[in-house]
Design an enzyme around this catalytic site. Structure first.
Site, PDB file in Angstrom:
ATOM      1  N   ASP A   1     -18.483   5.282  10.403  1.00 60.09           N
ATOM      2  CA  ASP A   1     -18.378   4.964  11.147  1.00 60.09           C
ATOM      3  C   ASP A   1     -19.177   3.263  10.436  1.00 60.09           C
ATOM      4  OD1 ASP A   1     -20.725   3.820  12.851  1.00 60.09           O
ATOM      5  OD2 ASP A   1     -21.759   5.734  13.094  1.00 60.09           O
TER       6      ASP A   1
ATOM      7  N   HIS B   1       1.051   4.222  -2.090  1.00 57.41           N
ATOM      8  CA  HIS B   1       1.186   5.816  -2.360  1.00 57.41           C
ATOM      9  C   HIS B   1       2.263   5.685  -3.762  1.00 57.41           C
ATOM     10  CE1 HIS B   1       0.520   9.455  -2.145  1.00 57.41           C
ATOM     11  NE2 HIS B   1       1.359   9.676  -1.315  1.00 57.41           N
TER      12      HIS B   1
END
Length: 451
Positions: free
Chosen positions: A384, A165
């Site tokens: 995908d 982060h």
């Protein structure tokens, strides 16, 4: 169901990073954050080849998929070159092309067996490629990003991607994943290149005060004890009913995120009342993606922590759902283009310190803090690689005395349009009360299986 580690390696970019890009300067907004790896976990069943049942054939296909993931990473890393580097300090990333940390693991049982376990979501920490020890201590030399791919018997596969982060937010990691998919599917020319302008738009401060960091803001709300996570699934019909219930003259068409956030806020506040005997001042916060607030809009592929926290203070009164939606909407609207512009340029540091000071004052007025982060509309359910979309997307569950500040909620899409799955992290004693909340149970299912 312990994963067996097959290999650990560093996968390098396909082309060397130019000398003038070897040091990636963190921006001012990155300095406000802190190092902690946050994960996105994608679960893929082997249902794209329904006529194949032979274990040898299944293993061959899974091996091909694993190789596709590994072979498409170098080209992706050439675009997202800081992902192949290491954190140097609180000011910069060393883009040394040492490579992204990549772990291959294997589980002898099936993905279906995993989902059939009680509290399976709280066991998915086994799929993350970092140690809890890496969340504290020196950050120098830590990988910016890590990946673990875990294969299962009968062809299931789980991909966990983690990002520090300190370097970037959820949009940053999401952008990397989308680019990786484009490369794997031979559409790399269509993949947008990351935008690294944040360090020039929000120039860093070499001497940055510790008190003006997000970690310091949250310190009053860190708790010791046993933490647990639960998932609450709101289907599209329940959300439509909830939106009708929370709509008002102030917010006539609340978003699904606002509606779910308001309900969870009130239910958690009610749990606190049951615990303490009265309502207490609560600070509601929501992470806001500022890329969409900029004038002109910043590219969605802008790297860094281009986010800020919207804050709404709720005092001792009994909260109404429409009132909570109004408070959240008002707080989020304050994070606008003018606010983002104030953080840019030479005056950005002073304005950030002033914003941090105001947030600190709100924190000191509250007894508890409820923190929301929405990952909805990220498109994670559409990741995908060529063998179908994930059956489930998650963050990491917890169950035990782990380092955490409580009352955190992450909102995520599911594969069914219009749904929201809320990951709620609370102290166990608070969760025990929340689980029995009749209003929450009327709208949400707790810990459902994604199968």
């Amino acid at each position: 169901m312990e994963p067996e580690i097959i290999s650990r390696e560093s996968i390098k970019p396909s082309s060397a990073t130019p000398l003038h890009l070897k040091t990636h300067k963190l921006c001012l907004l990155d300095q406000y954050r802190h190092h902690a790896y946050f994960p996105i976990v994608l679960y893929y069943p082997f249902n794209q080849e329904p006529n194949i049942s032979d274990p040898t054939q299944i293993n061959h296909i899974v091996s091909e998929r694993l190789q596709l993931l590994k072979q498409s990473l170098p080209e992706t890393l050439s675009r997202f070159y800081p992902f192949a580097g290491k954190i140097k300090d609180n000011l910069s990333v060393d883009c040394n092309d040492e490579g992204i940390y990549f772990v291959e693991a294997r589980v002898k049982s099936s993905l279906s067996d995993y989902f059939n376990q009680p509290n399976f979501a709280n066991a998915n920490y086994k799929f993350i490629p970092f140690d809890v020890k890496e969340l504290s201590g020196s950050i120098s030399g830590l990988h910016v990003a890590k990946i673990q791919v875990t294969t299962f018997a009968y062809g299931g596969l789980v991909i966990c991607a983690c990002l520090s982060h300190l370097f970037g937010d959820g949009i940053t990691l999401n952008s990397f994943l989308k680019s990786w998919v484009a490369t794997a599917c031979k559409n790399a020319e269509e993949a947008e290149r990351p935008n690294n302008d944040a360090s020039s738009l929000f120039p860093q401060q070499e001497i940055y005060p510790k008190e003006a960091t997000w970690t310091e803001m949250c310190k009053p709300f860190y708790r010791d004890g046993r933490f647990v996570s639960r998932r609450f699934l709101f289907d599209a019909k329940a959300i439509a009913n909830l939106k009708d219930k929370v709509a008002s003259s102030l917010v006539q068409n609340p978003s699904r995120v606002e509606a779910v956030s308001a309900l969870l806020s009130r239910c958690i506040m009610t749990a606190f009342k049951g615990k303490f005997g009265s309502h207490r001042p609560i600070l509601l916060t929501h992470t806001v993606n500022m890329r969409r607030k900029a004038k002109p809009l910043m590219p969605e592929y802008s790297m860094g922590n281009i986010v800020w926290t919207a804050n709404a203070l709720c005092t001792n009164e009994e909260p109404e759902l429409d009132g909570l939606v109004g408070k959240l909407r008002e707080a989020i609207m304050e994070i606008n283009g003018d606010f983002l512009k104030s953080l840019q340029g030479d005056e950005g540091f002073l304005n950030l310190c002033e914003a941090a000071k105001n947030e600190s004052a709100l924190c000191s007025s509250a007894v508890e803090r409820i923190t929301f982060s929405s990952w909805c509309n990220f498109g994670l359910v559409d990741i995908d690689f060529g063998w179908g979309k994930p059956i489930w997307v998650s963050t990491i569950g917890i169950d035990g005395p782990v380092p955490c500040f409580s009352n955190t909620i992450i909102l995520m899409d599911t594969r069914l349009k219009g749904e929201i799955e809320a990951w709620v992290y609370l102290l166990e004693e608070d969760m025990n009360i929340l689980e029995l909340d009749k209003e929450l149970i009327a709208f949400a299912k707790m810990d459902p299986s994604p199968m």
